[in-house]
Design a protein around this motif. Sequence first.
Motif, PDB file in Angstrom:
ATOM      1  N   SER A 136     -28.049  -2.591 -46.901  1.00 46.57           N
ATOM      2  CA  SER A 136     -29.163  -3.251 -46.213  1.00 46.57           C
ATOM      3  C   SER A 136     -28.675  -3.993 -44.977  1.00 46.57           C
ATOM      4  O   SER A 136     -29.357  -3.997 -43.952  1.00 46.57           O
ATOM      5  CB  SER A 136     -29.899  -4.191 -47.153  1.00 46.57           C
ATOM      6  N   LEU A 137     -27.503  -4.584 -45.060  1.00 49.16           N
ATOM      7  CA  LEU A 137     -26.970  -5.291 -43.906  1.00 49.16           C
ATOM      8  C   LEU A 137     -26.628  -4.324 -42.785  1.00 49.16           C
ATOM      9  O   LEU A 137     -27.041  -4.512 -41.633  1.00 49.16           O
ATOM     10  CB  LEU A 137     -25.733  -6.100 -44.298  1.00 49.16           C
ATOM     11  N   SER A 138     -25.896  -3.263 -43.106  1.00 49.86           N
ATOM     12  CA  SER A 138     -25.504  -2.322 -42.053  1.00 49.86           C
ATOM     13  C   SER A 138     -26.703  -1.544 -41.522  1.00 49.86           C
ATOM     14  O   SER A 138     -26.817  -1.317 -40.317  1.00 49.86           O
ATOM     15  CB  SER A 138     -24.427  -1.374 -42.568  1.00 49.86           C
ATOM     16  N   GLY A 139     -27.618  -1.156 -42.393  1.00 45.75           N
ATOM     17  CA  GLY A 139     -28.816  -0.461 -41.937  1.00 45.75           C
ATOM     18  C   GLY A 139     -29.712  -1.348 -41.086  1.00 45.75           C
ATOM     19  O   GLY A 139     -30.281  -0.897 -40.091  1.00 45.75           O
ATOM     20  N   GLY A 140     -29.846  -2.607 -41.477  1.00 40.29           N
ATOM     21  CA  GLY A 140     -30.652  -3.539 -40.693  1.00 40.29           C
ATOM     22  C   GLY A 140     -30.068  -3.789 -39.322  1.00 40.29           C
ATOM     23  O   GLY A 140     -30.790  -3.845 -38.324  1.00 40.29           O
TER      24      GLY A 140
END
Length: 100
Positions: free
Chosen positions: A16-20
């Motif tokens: 979620s962090l990298s995708g966000g």
Amino acid sequence: MRNLALAVCTVLSVLSLSGGILLGALLIMSPSGGGFFPNLGSVLGILVLGAGNLVSSICNGICWWFDQRPRWLGILTLVPGLPTLLFTGLVVMSGIAYIS
């Protein structure tokens, strides 16, 4: 079962962090100067960054709750704020330059 839940939370946090960050940066950098909704990409990019950070923070909180505290988790909880501040500053500065 507890180890599986912690592993799922850790993977979900990183994804979620990298995708966000990736999707938010692409939306913020997209050209959207005019049209019916001007600068919609910038606003959506900031919302995606915030949503990715929120999901990552919730998953990190679950890992901390279960006393699973790897060293990199502390760094991962600090890192999401840096790109958000960078891209928000970029949007604000481009808005100020547009007004001037």
